[in-house]
Design a protein around this motif. Structure first.
Motif, PDB file in Angstrom:
ATOM      1  N   LEU A 155       0.806  -1.218   0.000  1.00  7.13           N
ATOM      2  CA  LEU A 155       0.000   0.000   0.000  1.00  7.13           C
ATOM      3  C   LEU A 155       0.844   1.276   0.000  1.00  7.13           C
ATOM      4  CD1 LEU A 155      -2.807  -1.043   2.516  1.00  7.13           C
ATOM      5  CD2 LEU A 155      -3.012  -0.836   0.028  1.00  7.13           C
ATOM      6  N   ASP A 156       1.992   1.237   0.660  1.00  5.41           N
ATOM      7  CA  ASP A 156       2.813   2.452   0.764  1.00  5.41           C
ATOM      8  C   ASP A 156       3.275   2.957  -0.606  1.00  5.41           C
ATOM      9  OD1 ASP A 156       4.427   4.453   2.321  1.00  5.41           O
ATOM     10  OD2 ASP A 156       6.048   3.375   1.319  1.00  5.41           O
ATOM     11  N   PRO A 157       3.971   2.155  -1.428  1.00  8.06           N
ATOM     12  CA  PRO A 157       4.395   2.685  -2.742  1.00  8.06           C
ATOM     13  C   PRO A 157       3.234   2.975  -3.673  1.00  8.06           C
ATOM     14  CG  PRO A 157       4.887   0.329  -2.581  1.00  8.06           C
ATOM     15  CD  PRO A 157       4.469   0.773  -1.217  1.00  8.06           C
ATOM     16  N   VAL A 178      -0.211   7.256  -6.472  1.00  5.36           N
ATOM     17  CA  VAL A 178      -1.470   7.998  -6.608  1.00  5.36           C
ATOM     18  C   VAL A 178      -1.239   9.488  -6.363  1.00  5.36           C
ATOM     19  CG1 VAL A 178      -3.760   8.371  -5.595  1.00  5.36           C
ATOM     20  CG2 VAL A 178      -2.960   6.046  -6.040  1.00  5.36           C
ATOM     21  N   LEU A 179      -0.542   9.807  -5.260  1.00  9.17           N
ATOM     22  CA  LEU A 179      -0.300  11.207  -4.917  1.00  9.17           C
ATOM     23  C   LEU A 179       0.628  11.881  -5.921  1.00  9.17           C
ATOM     24  CD1 LEU A 179       0.106  10.940  -1.034  1.00  9.17           C
ATOM     25  CD2 LEU A 179      -1.935  11.482  -2.348  1.00  9.17           C
ATOM     26  N   VAL A 207      -4.795   6.851 -15.643  1.00 12.59           N
ATOM     27  CA  VAL A 207      -4.248   5.730 -16.424  1.00 12.59           C
ATOM     28  C   VAL A 207      -2.750   5.602 -16.200  1.00 12.59           C
ATOM     29  CG1 VAL A 207      -3.828   4.915 -18.780  1.00 12.59           C
ATOM     30  CG2 VAL A 207      -6.079   5.782 -18.153  1.00 12.59           C
ATOM     31  N   LEU A 208      -2.042   6.739 -16.160  1.00 16.21           N
ATOM     32  CA  LEU A 208      -0.594   6.695 -15.892  1.00 16.21           C
ATOM     33  C   LEU A 208      -0.320   6.140 -14.497  1.00 16.21           C
ATOM     34  CD1 LEU A 208       0.599  10.083 -17.453  1.00 16.21           C
ATOM     35  CD2 LEU A 208       0.862   7.781 -18.391  1.00 16.21           C
ATOM     36  N   THR A 209      -1.214   6.455 -13.557  1.00 20.28           N
ATOM     37  CA  THR A 209      -1.092   5.888 -12.212  1.00 20.28           C
ATOM     38  C   THR A 209      -1.175   4.366 -12.277  1.00 20.28           C
ATOM     39  OG1 THR A 209      -2.118   7.839 -11.227  1.00 20.28           O
ATOM     40  CG2 THR A 209      -2.096   5.839  -9.892  1.00 20.28           C
ATOM     41  N   SER A 222       8.657  -4.855  -9.123  1.00 13.05           N
ATOM     42  CA  SER A 222       9.716  -4.689  -8.123  1.00 13.05           C
ATOM     43  C   SER A 222       9.291  -5.243  -6.776  1.00 13.05           C
ATOM     44  CB  SER A 222      10.083  -3.208  -7.989  1.00 13.05           C
ATOM     45  OG  SER A 222      10.535  -2.694  -9.211  1.00 13.05           O
ATOM     46  N   LEU A 223       8.024  -5.017  -6.429  1.00 13.58           N
ATOM     47  CA  LEU A 223       7.512  -5.519  -5.150  1.00 13.58           C
ATOM     48  C   LEU A 223       7.538  -7.041  -5.104  1.00 13.58           C
ATOM     49  CD1 LEU A 223       4.446  -3.224  -4.349  1.00 13.58           C
ATOM     50  CD2 LEU A 223       6.564  -3.417  -3.063  1.00 13.58           C
TER      51      LEU A 223
END
Length: 659
Positions: free
Chosen positions: A435-437, A442-443, A475-477, A487-488
């Motif tokens: 959730l953190d990354p 989003v921000l 969409v870019l998000t 990566s996660l």
């Protein structure tokens, strides 16, 4: 920069080198000899009539052949006299005659002293050049000039890189011809260390740029009409350096300078040469840097001393304005008397910071409240919203408004199964690491994190603040979230956690946004069919085997679709809605399906026109070659419709049976 421009105008005009003369292709010459460009035999005669002067610099390029006779006359006049020709660099591709390129090679900087190991040279570089015709073989200098970001020409690039070689500006090449001394460039690991003509150092920066010391408005130099030279009505002395260029408003290259917004480009070249000949450089050396530090420190100390005595904001503002004015006045007199190019902005910044810090101290209680709000909300609300709340606390009241927004839902696939394989501590660790990354992404794209719903994320774009390209940003998000997920998963593999996949649904439309809840507890959120459809689209990824599904309204809302790869999926009636919705898949940039989007669209067109056998062949090919679940779905539909054709009023809509 603008303050430095004012400093020039306050200083007034100064006298340039009297040896420099501009022979102008002006309105008088155009009226007598006809519209520009003239026949080249006229230019040849102009040069012949100036053959007694020391150097002739042409702020003109003859890149295209004209008639053979005129070209021959011009080349003869140029090549036999003491002429420096002009050319310019460009970013657009252009064809160069091999002989023209060989001619140019004779004009490169021939003496380059590499003083240290050089990896990157921060000199402006161009891939293409607009050169003179092959017959013109005289030494040449480029006449490009490049403005600052605000369009004002304050500095000049005396050097440019082209095909791995350094080439000099027209003014610099003219100086070399005038002095009959070679140009020498010293290079160190940070860039240009020095530029010399013979033993004389020209104080350029690491990029080979020189700050121009303008003499005044256009017309500061002795300027004569070209027609007077051509007709023999006027002769110049053997000491003169002549720049030939256009000054007539309709044909000249007009430049915006600190003195004059319509100065001819040829006069800027003349100004640079005069600066060098008279050594009237705007000085910014180590001693000037020390003086800059003094101008930063001393006024600030005085301001701090006086502000401690001021009890009211109005008095503080008066003190700040007075010290700022005296600082600028001192700066101006030093510039006028000694040509020291002192910084203006840094003393102003330091004074402003000091003043604002003093005023901030007065409002310490308000600042504490602002910090509390930021701390409370910035972790899950877009920074723009935090600023709105700080400036307008009334925004925290209950209420809502209708506005067009884009809503994004993301959800972890098979989360129930994953949660059953982990203990509570591991599950919390996995969720936090996920959730953190994702929240930061989003921000980053100016979205508002609406809420976490277990493992799901709901984000809203274009609320509460306006966001011009909100559909594209959503969409870019989504695409960046998929990239981050790779990566996660590598990280989770090292932690012995299961690999996770996500599905994302995006929809654009009208919704009610605002603070919902009770007077004691409420959240800023969005409600309405737009939100519900975004959630439904996220769930459809399981059925279609996709990762990102967007609605038609989102697709249409993406004005700039550059680097976004999209294919139409279906016309579907989601559960709970009567009206069908056209849906699309957004594909990752490395998806192999991008190569067959046109084939898929063709098959979809055949399918919707009831040409099921033809469509079946294409869908089968895409399914088998690319393991495309969407094509597999259409493959089964085609087979079914071949055996059981649809009715004549078939609406081509698929009705989803699950949320």
């Amino acid at each position: 920069m603008k303050l430095k421009d004012v400093r020039f105008r306050l200083r007034g005009d100064i006298e340039p080198d009297k040896r420099i003369v501009i022979v102008a292709i002006d309105s008088k010459s155009i009226d007598r000899l006809g519209r520009w460009p003239w026949d080249r035999k006229i230019i040849a005669k102009l040069i012949e009539n100036l053959k007694e002067v020391r150097v002739i610099a042409l702020d003109i390029v003859f890149s295209e052949p004209s008639n053979a006779y005129s070209d021959k006359l011009l080349s003869y006049a140029v090549n036999k006299n003491n002429v420096v020709t002009g050319y310019y660099f460009r970013d657009e591709e252009t064809k160069i005659h091999p002989q023209s390129y060989l001619n140019l090679m004779h004009s490169k900087i021939k003496i380059v002293k590499i003083l240290e190991d050089v990896k990157i040279l921060p000199v402006k570089e161009f891939p293409y050049a607009e050169l003179n015709i092959p017959l013109i073989k005289a030494q040449a200098g480029f006449f490009n000039i490049f403005p600052d970001d605000d369009g004002v020409y304050r500095k000049i690039n005396l050097l440019v890189l082209y095909n791995g070689e350094l080439y000099p500006h027209l003014s610099l090449k003219t100086l070399e011809k005038f002095k009959n001394s070679p140009l020498i460039v010293g290079i160190t690991n940070y860039g240009i260390k020095g530029l010399w003509v013979g033993n004389e150092l020209i104080p350029v920066d690491e990029s080979g740029r020189l700050t121009i010391n303008y003499y005044g408005k256009g017309g500061s130099f002795q300027t004569v009409s070209a027609v007077d030279i051509i007709n023999g009505n006027l002769k110049l002395s053997s000491d003169n350096i002549v720049f030939i260029g256009a000054t007539e408003m309709g044909i000249s290259d007009i430049r915006n300078t600190p003195f004059d917004p319509v100065m001819p480009g040829v006069e800027i070249s003349a100004t640079v040469l005069s600066n060098i000949l008279k050594q009237q450089y705007l000085i910014h050396n180590a001693w000037v840097t020390l003086l800059d530090i003094a101008f930063i420190a001393i006024p600030v100390l005085l301001l701090c001393l006086f502000l401690t005595k001021a009890s009211k904001t109005l008095i503080s503002l008066f003190i700040f304005s007075g010290i700022t004015f005296l600082t600028y006045l001192s700066n101006f007199f030093i510039f006028k008397a000694y040509f020291l190019d002192l910084s203006i902005i840094y003393p102003f910044i330091s004074l402003s910071i000091c003043y604002l810090a003093s005023e901030a101290y007065r409002n310490l209680i308000i600042e504490k409240k602002s910090k509390f709000i930021k701390k409370a909300f910035s972790s899950y609300i877009a920074p723009e919203l935090v600023e709105i709340i700080i400036k307008n606390p009334d925004k925290l009241r209950l209420g809502g408004e209708k506005r067009i927004i884009t809503v994004m839902f993301s959800d972890i696939r098979n989360f129930t199964t994953i949660s059953e394989s982990l203990n509570p501590e591991q599950l919390v660790t996995l969720l936090n690491n996920y959730l953190d990354p994702m929240t930061k992404i989003v921000l980053k794209h100016k979205g508002m994190l609406d809420k976490y719903i277990g493992d799901a994320i709901m984000a809203v774009y274009n609320a509460p603040v306006d966001l011009k390209e909100h559909a594209r940003e959503a969409v870019l998000t989504a695409l960046e979230m998929l990239k981050e997920l790779k990566s996660l998963n590598e990280k989770f593999a090292m932690m012995k956690f299961p690999q996770i996949g996500i599905g994302i649904g995006i929809n654009t439309g009208e919704a009610i946004t605002g603070n919902m809840g009770t007077e004691k507890r409420f959240d800023y959120t969005a409600i309405g069919d737009t939100v519900n459809l975004a959630s439904r689209l996220e769930g459809l990824n399981k059925f279609y085997g996709t990762k990102i599904i967007i609605s038609e309204s989102t697709f249409n809302g993406i004005v700039n679709k550059e680097q976004i790869f999209i294919r139409e999926l279906d016309l579907i009636r989601v559960k709970g809605k009567k009206e069908p919705v056209k849906i699309y898949e957004v594909m990752e940039e490395d998806s192999p399906l991008i190569s067959v989007v046109k084939d898929f669209e063709k098959a979809l067109h055949l399918y919707r026109n009831c040409m099921f056998k033809e469509a079946l062949k294409i869908f089968t090919y895409i399914h088998e070659e690319f393991s495309d679940q969407v094509s597999s779905i259409y493959e089964e539909r085609c087979k079914d419709y071949i055996l059981n054709p649809p009715p004549s009023d078939w609406d081509r809509v698929y009705t989803a049976r699950e949320k």
